[in-house]
Design a protein around this motif. Sequence first.
Motif, PDB file in Angstrom:
ATOM      1  N   ILE A  55       0.846  -1.189   0.000  1.00  0.00           N
ATOM      2  CA  ILE A  55       0.000   0.000   0.000  1.00  0.00           C
ATOM      3  C   ILE A  55       0.883   1.241   0.000  1.00  0.00           C
ATOM      4  O   ILE A  55       1.726   1.420   0.880  1.00  0.00           O
ATOM      5  N   LEU A  56       0.689   2.068  -1.013  1.00  0.00           N
ATOM      6  CA  LEU A  56       1.501   3.260  -1.217  1.00  0.00           C
ATOM      7  C   LEU A  56       0.588   4.479  -1.336  1.00  0.00           C
ATOM      8  O   LEU A  56      -0.485   4.395  -1.930  1.00  0.00           O
ATOM      9  N   ALA A  57       1.029   5.593  -0.772  1.00  0.00           N
ATOM     10  CA  ALA A  57       0.240   6.828  -0.858  1.00  0.00           C
ATOM     11  C   ALA A  57       1.150   7.994  -1.197  1.00  0.00           C
ATOM     12  O   ALA A  57       2.332   8.005  -0.854  1.00  0.00           O
ATOM     13  N   HIS A  58       0.567   8.973  -1.864  1.00  0.00           N
ATOM     14  CA  HIS A  58       1.295  10.193  -2.217  1.00  0.00           C
ATOM     15  C   HIS A  58       0.338  11.361  -2.092  1.00  0.00           C
ATOM     16  O   HIS A  58      -0.876  11.188  -2.000  1.00  0.00           O
ATOM     17  N   ARG A  84       3.205  10.103 -12.697  1.00  0.00           N
ATOM     18  CA  ARG A  84       4.620   9.747 -12.505  1.00  0.00           C
ATOM     19  C   ARG A  84       4.788   8.817 -11.311  1.00  0.00           C
ATOM     20  O   ARG A  84       5.531   7.846 -11.369  1.00  0.00           O
ATOM     21  N   PHE A  85       4.114   9.145 -10.212  1.00  0.00           N
ATOM     22  CA  PHE A  85       4.177   8.270  -9.038  1.00  0.00           C
ATOM     23  C   PHE A  85       3.530   6.923  -9.342  1.00  0.00           C
ATOM     24  O   PHE A  85       4.136   5.862  -9.145  1.00  0.00           O
ATOM     25  N   GLU A  86       2.300   6.954  -9.802  1.00  0.00           N
ATOM     26  CA  GLU A  86       1.517   5.729  -9.904  1.00  0.00           C
ATOM     27  C   GLU A  86       2.011   4.769 -10.969  1.00  0.00           C
ATOM     28  O   GLU A  86       2.010   3.549 -10.759  1.00  0.00           O
ATOM     29  N   LEU A  87       2.455   5.276 -12.110  1.00  0.00           N
ATOM     30  CA  LEU A  87       2.988   4.375 -13.128  1.00  0.00           C
ATOM     31  C   LEU A  87       4.287   3.722 -12.654  1.00  0.00           C
ATOM     32  O   LEU A  87       4.544   2.551 -12.962  1.00  0.00           O
ATOM     33  N   THR A  88       5.082   4.459 -11.889  1.00  0.00           N
ATOM     34  CA  THR A  88       6.294   3.863 -11.319  1.00  0.00           C
ATOM     35  C   THR A  88       5.929   2.796 -10.300  1.00  0.00           C
ATOM     36  O   THR A  88       6.517   1.708 -10.291  1.00  0.00           O
ATOM     37  N   TYR A  89       4.955   3.088  -9.441  1.00  0.00           N
ATOM     38  CA  TYR A  89       4.508   2.078  -8.460  1.00  0.00           C
ATOM     39  C   TYR A  89       4.113   0.788  -9.173  1.00  0.00           C
ATOM     40  O   TYR A  89       4.565  -0.297  -8.821  1.00  0.00           O
ATOM     41  N   TYR A  90       3.224   0.918 -10.171  1.00  0.00           N
ATOM     42  CA  TYR A  90       2.723  -0.275 -10.849  1.00  0.00           C
ATOM     43  C   TYR A  90       3.809  -0.998 -11.640  1.00  0.00           C
ATOM     44  O   TYR A  90       3.778  -2.220 -11.762  1.00  0.00           O
ATOM     45  N   THR A  91       4.772  -0.260 -12.165  1.00  0.00           N
ATOM     46  CA  THR A  91       5.865  -0.891 -12.895  1.00  0.00           C
ATOM     47  C   THR A  91       6.724  -1.733 -11.959  1.00  0.00           C
ATOM     48  O   THR A  91       7.102  -2.857 -12.291  1.00  0.00           O
ATOM     49  N   ASP A 134       1.222  -5.347  -7.965  1.00  0.00           N
ATOM     50  CA  ASP A 134       0.092  -5.571  -7.060  1.00  0.00           C
ATOM     51  C   ASP A 134      -0.115  -4.410  -6.076  1.00  0.00           C
ATOM     52  O   ASP A 134      -0.844  -4.547  -5.096  1.00  0.00           O
ATOM     53  N   ALA A 135       0.493  -3.269  -6.367  1.00  0.00           N
ATOM     54  CA  ALA A 135       0.387  -2.118  -5.472  1.00  0.00           C
ATOM     55  C   ALA A 135      -1.062  -1.678  -5.315  1.00  0.00           C
ATOM     56  O   ALA A 135      -1.844  -1.682  -6.261  1.00  0.00           O
ATOM     57  N   LYS A 136      -1.383  -1.297  -4.082  1.00  0.00           N
ATOM     58  CA  LYS A 136      -2.652  -0.629  -3.798  1.00  0.00           C
ATOM     59  C   LYS A 136      -2.266   0.830  -3.564  1.00  0.00           C
ATOM     60  O   LYS A 136      -1.445   1.121  -2.696  1.00  0.00           O
ATOM     61  N   ILE A 137      -2.838   1.724  -4.349  1.00  0.00           N
ATOM     62  CA  ILE A 137      -2.451   3.131  -4.291  1.00  0.00           C
ATOM     63  C   ILE A 137      -3.553   3.960  -3.648  1.00  0.00           C
ATOM     64  O   ILE A 137      -4.725   3.854  -4.028  1.00  0.00           O
ATOM     65  N   ILE A 138      -3.146   4.772  -2.703  1.00  0.00           N
ATOM     66  CA  ILE A 138      -4.054   5.738  -2.103  1.00  0.00           C
ATOM     67  C   ILE A 138      -3.615   7.113  -2.585  1.00  0.00           C
ATOM     68  O   ILE A 138      -2.518   7.565  -2.275  1.00  0.00           O
ATOM     69  N   SER A 139      -4.473   7.725  -3.372  1.00  0.00           N
ATOM     70  CA  SER A 139      -4.216   9.035  -3.945  1.00  0.00           C
ATOM     71  C   SER A 139      -5.330   9.964  -3.452  1.00  0.00           C
ATOM     72  O   SER A 139      -6.362  10.106  -4.120  1.00  0.00           O
ATOM     73  N   PRO A 140      -5.157  10.560  -2.270  1.00  0.00           N
ATOM     74  CA  PRO A 140      -6.247  11.308  -1.640  1.00  0.00           C
ATOM     75  C   PRO A 140      -6.893  12.381  -2.517  1.00  0.00           C
ATOM     76  O   PRO A 140      -8.101  12.603  -2.425  1.00  0.00           O
ATOM     77  N   TRP A 141      -6.118  13.033  -3.368  1.00  0.00           N
ATOM     78  CA  TRP A 141      -6.688  14.093  -4.201  1.00  0.00           C
ATOM     79  C   TRP A 141      -7.617  13.552  -5.280  1.00  0.00           C
ATOM     80  O   TRP A 141      -8.213  14.326  -6.034  1.00  0.00           O
ATOM     81  N   LYS A 142      -7.759  12.223  -5.353  1.00  0.00           N
ATOM     82  CA  LYS A 142      -8.728  11.609  -6.261  1.00  0.00           C
ATOM     83  C   LYS A 142      -9.853  10.917  -5.486  1.00  0.00           C
ATOM     84  O   LYS A 142     -10.710  10.299  -6.091  1.00  0.00           O
TER      85      LYS A 142
END
Length: 161
Positions: free
Chosen positions: A112-115, A126-133, A137-145
């Motif tokens: 679980i990753l957040a930015h 830039r953050f999320e595509l790097t995480y997934y690359t 199986d990353a779970k992303i928390i992007s509060p501004w979305k």
Amino acid sequence: MAKQKVILAYSGGLDTSVILKWLIDKGYDVVAYIADLGQKEDFKAAKEKALKIGASKVYIEDLKKEFVTDFIFPALKANAFYEGKYLLGTSLARPLIAKKQVEIAKKEKTNILAHGATGKGNDQLRFELTYYTLMPDAKIISPWKEKEFLEKFKGRQDMIA
């Protein structure tokens, strides 16, 4: 049941400090991660702030050498200037920040990753595509979305309050 652990890319500023508290209030065990890319910041103060807010741990990673050798130098060689005027420093930094964040997540045994990147520019991508690359199986928390976050914090005044 143990709390789920999330690794937050943390700057110590208003946005990521509010996000840190918001994640804690949602029941997460938050590990803050600060990237030192050579910016003039008081990293000790940022770490103390994160711990005071409630982070369970804070990593401060010195990425200066890797940033210069693996990102800045190749960009200079490629003439990667925005409209021929300035080096794309911020956009170059995001993938490196995310790369180290994924390494910390693996060390902390979480996916679980957040930015705190807002919808301005392309930093979320830039953050999320790097995480997934690097962690498919990353779970992303992007509060501004997140609707819940946006309803609670309509602007800087809400965040300051």
